[in-house]
Enzyme design. Structure first.
Site, short mmCIF file in Angstrom:
data_model
loop_
_atom_site.label_atom_id
_atom_site.label_comp_id
_atom_site.label_asym_id
_atom_site.label_seq_id
_atom_site.Cartn_x
_atom_site.Cartn_y
_atom_site.Cartn_z
N GLU A 186 -6.12 -10.87 -1.22
CA GLU A 186 -6.94 -10.64 -0.02
C GLU A 186 -8.43 -10.54 -0.37
OE1 GLU A 186 -5.51 -7.26 2.17
OE2 GLU A 186 -3.41 -7.76 1.90
N GLU A 194 0.80 -1.24 0.00
CA GLU A 194 0.00 0.00 0.00
C GLU A 194 0.83 1.29 0.00
OE1 GLU A 194 -2.87 -0.31 3.17
OE2 GLU A 194 -3.43 -2.33 2.62
O1 G3I Z 1 -4.09 -8.15 18.92
C1 G3I Z 1 -4.90 -7.08 19.47
C2 G3I Z 1 -5.59 -7.56 20.74
O2 G3I Z 1 -4.60 -7.82 21.73
C3 G3I Z 1 -6.55 -6.47 21.22
O3 G3I Z 1 -7.26 -6.95 22.35
C4 G3I Z 1 -7.53 -6.16 20.08
C5 G3I Z 1 -8.54 -5.11 20.47
O4 G3I Z 1 -7.92 -3.84 20.40
O5 G3I Z 1 -6.81 -5.68 18.92
C6 G3I Z 1 -5.94 -6.70 18.43
O6 G3I Z 1 -5.24 -6.21 17.31
C7 G3I Z 1 -6.06 -6.09 16.15
C8 G3I Z 1 -5.45 -6.95 15.04
O7 G3I Z 1 -6.17 -6.79 13.80
C9 G3I Z 1 -5.43 -8.44 15.40
O8 G3I Z 1 -6.76 -8.88 15.54
C10 G3I Z 1 -6.05 -4.64 15.71
O9 G3I Z 1 -6.74 -3.87 16.68
C11 G3I Z 1 -6.74 -4.49 14.36
O10 G3I Z 1 -6.59 -3.17 13.88
C12 G3I Z 1 -6.09 -5.43 13.36
O11 G3I Z 1 -6.84 -5.34 12.14
C13 G3I Z 1 -6.17 -5.92 11.03
C14 G3I Z 1 -5.89 -4.80 10.02
O12 G3I Z 1 -5.28 -5.36 8.85
C15 G3I Z 1 -4.96 -3.78 10.62
O13 G3I Z 1 -4.71 -2.77 9.65
C16 G3I Z 1 -7.09 -6.95 10.39
O14 G3I Z 1 -7.25 -8.07 11.28
C17 G3I Z 1 -6.50 -7.44 9.08
O15 G3I Z 1 -7.44 -8.28 8.39
C18 G3I Z 1 -6.18 -6.25 8.18
O16 G3I Z 1 -5.55 -6.75 7.02
C19 G3I Z 1 -5.15 -5.74 6.08
C20 G3I Z 1 -3.95 -6.29 5.34
O17 G3I Z 1 -2.93 -6.60 6.26
C21 G3I Z 1 -3.49 -5.31 4.28
N1 G3I Z 1 -4.59 -5.00 3.36
C22 G3I Z 1 -5.78 -4.46 4.03
C23 G3I Z 1 -6.27 -5.46 5.06
C24 G3I Z 1 -7.53 -4.94 5.71
O18 G3I Z 1 -7.26 -3.77 6.43
#
Ligand code: G3I
Length: 403
Positions: free
Chosen positions: A321, A216
């Site tokens: 994805e 990105e």
């Molecule tokens: O691990 C913490 C946990 O300890 C905490 O309790 C919880 C609540 O705050 O958050 C958890 O972390 C989260 C993480 O996913 C793991 O579940 C983050 O808040 C959350 O922001 C994160 O979201 C991920 C996102 O990328 C972050 O930008 C999504 O799961 C994931 O599917 C998404 O994937 C991205 C690709 O990497 C790149 N392309 C876009 C795609 C969608 O955004």
């Protein structure tokens, strides 16, 4: 030990069968390597304890057709897996049944590879070398993949998200430090990529068949995103990242640029412009189209984008994805399935024309796990029941084989 050697062999064979940028060899079936994978998995299963009792909250999956088998003549089918999947018997059984590629949804991102707090504690020791941690989170998906003979897409080396901000500051402290200059940030970048490639190759040889090197980097408003990578190194950080990745990646590992909304004309042309020097340097193999779509993305514009990346850059393309937002209304599941059928037909038609589409990954297992769960964008319901979109994806492969 024997099983580990077998797994490395399986993954090496699967690498040979997928990801090739040569359209002729790229059309080769992966069925042979899948059968090797299955034989190793079967023998592994035979040597293990009898299967666990199936939790009755999940539907039985034994009669499901398998996506990886249906698409064996075309390309590997992958899934973004989280710890929730790899640590649960039923989720893991469905993932193993369906997929022959996997991507760690979050675990292998810079936040789990870089140890910025250690850098903050010992800034002089780590002045030009980001300390790495490769923590338990980083290892879990790789252990699952190794045990089950599932090749991995590494996601991701460089991103503006989920990256400890301290690494961009001389003393690793964004509140008190000064930003690194270009020379220092390039050294940190090279050393991080070197560490990741060497550590993963030493601990999981032959497992990672592709890396999203840069994720990105193009801004939605056009041009290069003004991330801290850009602010410290400059516009050519993309080229430098791929230069280092090619320098340290094991032979045969495919290197990708990965982005979303790639079918938007301005973004698509900005990606092509940004990647041209990387192609000329010979340091990139493909473009990853994230493909977070809905019916608002026409299958024809999706296909045109795949073709343009190949025609303009000479690169292979991976769908990295995919998820398909459902629409509103009572018939959303039918519409979602109809759309998926048309999208897969457009992709498979390009494949039949020889366009090197070398893997196709769904961004999650069940709707409730999705980052967009309210849009029900995946193939399975939370109880593992199949959705019509799954059946449409299977049917598209059968139609392509019979056409
Ligand atoms: O691990 C913490 C946990 O300890 C905490 O309790 C919880 C609540 O705050 O958050 C958890 O972390 C989260 C993480 O996913 C793991 O579940 C983050 O808040 C959350 O922001 C994160 O979201 C991920 C996102 O990328 C972050 O930008 C999504 O799961 C994931 O599917 C998404 O994937 C991205 C690709 O990497 C790149 N392309 C876009 C795609 C969608 O955004």
């Amino acid at each position: 030990m024997k099983k580990q050697l077998l797994m490395a062999l399986v993954c090496a064979m699967l690498l040979a069968g997928c990801g090739s940028s040569d359209s002729s060899s790229d059309n080769g079936s992966t069925a042979a390597t899948d059968s090797v994978t299955e034989s190793v998995t079967d023998s592994a299963a035979e040597s293990e304890a009898p299967p666990q009792e199936w939790d009755s909250k999940f539907v039985q999956i034994t009669d499901y057709p398998s996506l990886k088998d249906a698409y064996a003549p075309f390309f590997p089918i992958g899934c973004a897996l989280s710890d929730k999947v790899t640590s649960s018997y039923e989720y893991a059984e469905l993932a193993k049944q369906q997929f022959n590629s996997m991507t760690a949804e979050n675990s292998m991102k810079p936040e789990n590879g870089m140890d910025a707090s250690r850098g903050r504690n010992l800034p002089d020791k780590y002045v030009d070398h980001i300390p790495t941690k490769f923590n338990a989170a980083f290892k879990r998906p790789l252990e699952f993949a190794k045990e089950n003979g599932i090749p991995v897409r590494g996601h991701t080396l460089l991103w503006h998200n989920q990256t400890p901000e301290g690494i961009f500051y001389v003393n690793y402290d964004k509140d008190t430090g000064e930003l690194c200059d270009r020379e220092l940030m390039l050294k940190r970048l090279e050393n991080y990529i070197k560490d990741v490639m060497e550590w993963t190759n030493e601990n999981y040889p032959g497992l990672i068949y592709a890396w999203d090197v840069v994720n990105e980097a193009i801004d939605d408003a056009g041009g290069i995103r003004k991330s801290l990578w850009y602010q410290t190194i400059g516009e050519d950080y993309i080229e430098k990242a791929f230069e280092y990745a090619r320098k340290y990646a094991p032979e045969g590992t495919k290197l990708f640029y990965n982005d979303y909304n790639t079918y938007q004309q301005r973004k698509r042309s900005d990606i092509i412009k940004a990647l041209k020097p990387v192609v000329e340097a010979g340091n990139i193999d493909g473009v990853g189209m994230q493909s977070h779509v809905g019916t608002y993305v026409t299958p024809s514009s999706f296909a045109d984008t795949i073709k343009m990346f190949h025609d303009e850059l000479g690169l292979e393309v991976q769908i990295t994805e995919l998820d398909v937002e459902c629409g509103n209304g009572d018939d959303w599941e039918d519409k979602q399935a109809e759309y998926m059928g048309k999208l897969m037909k457009a992709v498979l038609d390009l494949k039949a024309e020889g366009v090197p589409i070398t893997s196709f990954t769904i961004w999650g297992l069940t709707d409730d796990m999705s980052w967009k769960k309210d849009n029900k964008p995946l193939l399975f319901n939370s109880d593992l029941s199949r959705k019509k979109i799954f059946d449409a994806m299977i049917q598209a492969a059968e139609d392509a084989k019979n056409s």
